[in-house]
Design a protein around this motif. Sequence first.
Motif, mmCIF file in Angstrom:
data_model
loop_
_atom_site.group_PDB
_atom_site.id
_atom_site.type_symbol
_atom_site.label_atom_id
_atom_site.label_comp_id
_atom_site.label_asym_id
_atom_site.label_seq_id
_atom_site.Cartn_x
_atom_site.Cartn_y
_atom_site.Cartn_z
ATOM 1 N N ARG A 488 72.778 53.151 -34.946
ATOM 2 C CA ARG A 488 73.614 52.001 -34.588
ATOM 3 C C ARG A 488 75.039 52.185 -35.117
ATOM 4 O O ARG A 488 76.015 51.831 -34.448
ATOM 5 C CB ARG A 488 73.003 50.722 -35.160
ATOM 6 N N ALA A 489 75.168 52.745 -36.329
ATOM 7 C CA ALA A 489 76.502 53.003 -36.889
ATOM 8 C C ALA A 489 77.262 54.006 -36.031
ATOM 9 O O ALA A 489 78.456 53.834 -35.745
ATOM 10 C CB ALA A 489 76.371 53.519 -38.321
ATOM 11 N N GLU A 490 76.570 55.059 -35.599
ATOM 12 C CA GLU A 490 77.207 56.075 -34.765
ATOM 13 C C GLU A 490 77.657 55.488 -33.426
ATOM 14 O O GLU A 490 78.769 55.754 -32.947
ATOM 15 C CB GLU A 490 76.232 57.232 -34.543
ATOM 16 N N ASN A 491 76.810 54.655 -32.811
ATOM 17 C CA ASN A 491 77.157 54.037 -31.531
ATOM 18 C C ASN A 491 78.327 53.069 -31.678
ATOM 19 O O ASN A 491 79.184 52.960 -30.790
ATOM 20 C CB ASN A 491 75.941 53.310 -30.953
ATOM 21 N N ALA A 492 78.365 52.346 -32.820
ATOM 22 C CA ALA A 492 79.460 51.393 -33.039
ATOM 23 C C ALA A 492 80.796 52.115 -33.149
ATOM 24 O O ALA A 492 81.814 51.638 -32.639
ATOM 25 C CB ALA A 492 79.186 50.575 -34.306
ATOM 26 N N LEU A 493 80.805 53.284 -33.801
ATOM 27 C CA LEU A 493 82.047 54.056 -33.888
ATOM 28 C C LEU A 493 82.499 54.546 -32.502
ATOM 29 O O LEU A 493 83.682 54.547 -32.187
ATOM 30 C CB LEU A 493 81.856 55.251 -34.824
ATOM 31 N N LYS A 494 81.532 54.970 -31.686
ATOM 32 C CA LYS A 494 81.871 55.401 -30.333
ATOM 33 C C LYS A 494 82.473 54.250 -29.529
ATOM 34 O O LYS A 494 83.438 54.429 -28.782
ATOM 35 C CB LYS A 494 80.632 55.945 -29.633
ATOM 36 N N ASP A 495 81.871 53.049 -29.686
ATOM 37 C CA ASP A 495 82.405 51.880 -28.972
ATOM 38 C C ASP A 495 83.817 51.547 -29.439
ATOM 39 O O ASP A 495 84.664 51.122 -28.642
ATOM 40 C CB ASP A 495 81.483 50.678 -29.182
ATOM 41 N N ALA A 496 84.086 51.713 -30.757
ATOM 42 C CA ALA A 496 85.414 51.407 -31.286
ATOM 43 C C ALA A 496 86.465 52.359 -30.716
ATOM 44 O O ALA A 496 87.634 51.992 -30.559
ATOM 45 C CB ALA A 496 85.405 51.480 -32.807
ATOM 46 N N CYS A 497 86.058 53.580 -30.418
ATOM 47 C CA CYS A 497 86.996 54.585 -29.890
ATOM 48 C C CYS A 497 87.220 54.451 -28.382
ATOM 49 O O CYS A 497 88.099 55.121 -27.825
ATOM 50 C CB CYS A 497 86.489 55.992 -30.211
ATOM 51 N N ALA A 498 86.404 53.634 -27.724
ATOM 52 C CA ALA A 498 86.523 53.512 -26.270
ATOM 53 C C ALA A 498 87.877 52.895 -25.888
ATOM 54 O O ALA A 498 88.404 52.021 -26.573
ATOM 55 C CB ALA A 498 85.383 52.668 -25.720
#
Length: 588
Positions: A488-498
């Motif tokens: 979930r932490a990894e996915n949240a970082l990806k979403d922040a970079c979108a």
Amino acid sequence: MKAKQYGDKAINSLQLMVAIACFILACSVPVRAADIQAFVDRTNTTPGESVHLTVSIKGAGGDVDVSAIRDFKVISRGTSTNYEIVNGRTSWKIVYNYTLIPLKTGRLIIPPLSVESDGKIHRTREIVIQVSKRGQAQERDVFVDARISNPSPYEGQQIIYTFKFYHAVQVARGVNFQKPEFSGFTAKNIESERSYSAVISGRQYNITELRYVLVPLNPGEKIIDPAVLECNVVRSKRNRHRSAFDSFLDDSFFGRGDLDPRILRTEQLKVNVKPLPAYNGEIKFSGLVGKFGIQAELEADTLKVGDSTTLSITINGTGNIMDAEEPEVNVPEAFKVYKDNPEETVKLGTAGYTGKKIFRIALVPIREGHYVFEPIQFSYFDVSKGRYETRSTKALSLMVSPSDEKDTLEVFSAPDMPEKSLKKKVEFTGRDILPLKEGLDALENQKSLSLTGFILFLMIPGLSYLGVRAAFVFTQKSDDPAHIMAQRAENALKDACAIETSEEEFFSCLYKAVISVILSKAGIKGESLTYTEAEKILRTNGYSEEIAKNAANLLEKIESAQYSGLNRDKAFRENLLSETEQMVKELS
């Protein structure tokens, strides 16, 4: 005449020289440095009340470093920028606002703060804040209090810890309560919070109450740390020109009005736990501490041989009733005994643990007669009397008559007889349905299998198992909480970079990434943590104090940027994203 002309020329030359000198002097004067000031709204306060710190930078931009402040909890309240044009001159001022909450009493220092402006480091002046205790409840809008029911209990005696939150003004939602550690005790919350009103020194307060039952684990002096409560007091905006509609909108339901943050702490409590006195009783000590009683009864007092009845023993009272063990019961040899699992009914209330424990024994008589069961005794420590007490049941009698069955059940044992061999001579009893070939010509040569083919044949089951296992591993989803939160932490970082992520979603994703990676270390699922909880989880899982504090500070920075309106330009967001990625990498 000529002298006059020469004089005028000299004067004109002198004026020209003065003008040139003034111009050169003006050009040589450096540009005025940024005017930096720091000031507070008050220099005397009390524990839990906040101080407003303002840092203004006039004539230039700049960044303020408040990390040097140690005696206060610092909450950023955003910035404001003012541009003014007066008589053709432009003035520019940026203002940083902070709320400071004192962490202790006494003479506290706001040290000189570093301000970077125009490529230079400037420092503000030192500010002294005097934080004094205030004893009168009527002078306080909000305060907390903690009490214990007995400061000198015996070992194993339950006591009640009561926390109360008093507020005579409106408090915003999101109150955060941190209970003490209760080191040296077992602690259990008695019930959900209780709210009521009371008048104290002529002023009406709303009171929220929490209670815990504590049981000391061993004798000695115990310290109960202060409980901490964080809240925001709603301060209405005062303006005599405001309309009734504006006053209505100031209600906290609409999210308007000034919020005054408070951190409230209770006093530290001392508990002197006394050891139990030496026990010299004749019967075994039950280990119960409190106040208890015992009863016993038979389901039937007349019985026939072979029938059954139940002996019930009930121990009830207040204290550690859940620790009660079955007392010793003297059952006559004429009975078969079958014990059942005890039945326990324990409630947690304002008096602590109360309830009962029932022990049941099934009795089956094998001989007729009249039988008397001796009184059942047990010993406990009575906290109200400060001594050991013995309680006993009444004697019980049971009449057993002969069975109605005419045939008496007798048990025989087989007589000793010489053992005979069970082996029998193998006899040919017939032929199978399908005829067997009995001649040598039934044997035929079969094509032999090569060594390589034989090995491959043996490997087929193993290879099949490994293939199925690999497919299962690659296709199944892990239900491990630590793995889920790390993902979930990894996915949240990806979403922040979108690219399409909005500003609000950006900060929300960063917060989610840090929270998730911290919770993954504890192996639990969740959505939020306090700064203290985050720091504690990391320390417990082997991370250094520096990393734990940095993670807690990063959480606070993200929340401050998300909710307080802090400078959130592109450069700031990029730096915050970089810090978050680095922190997730360190904790992964």
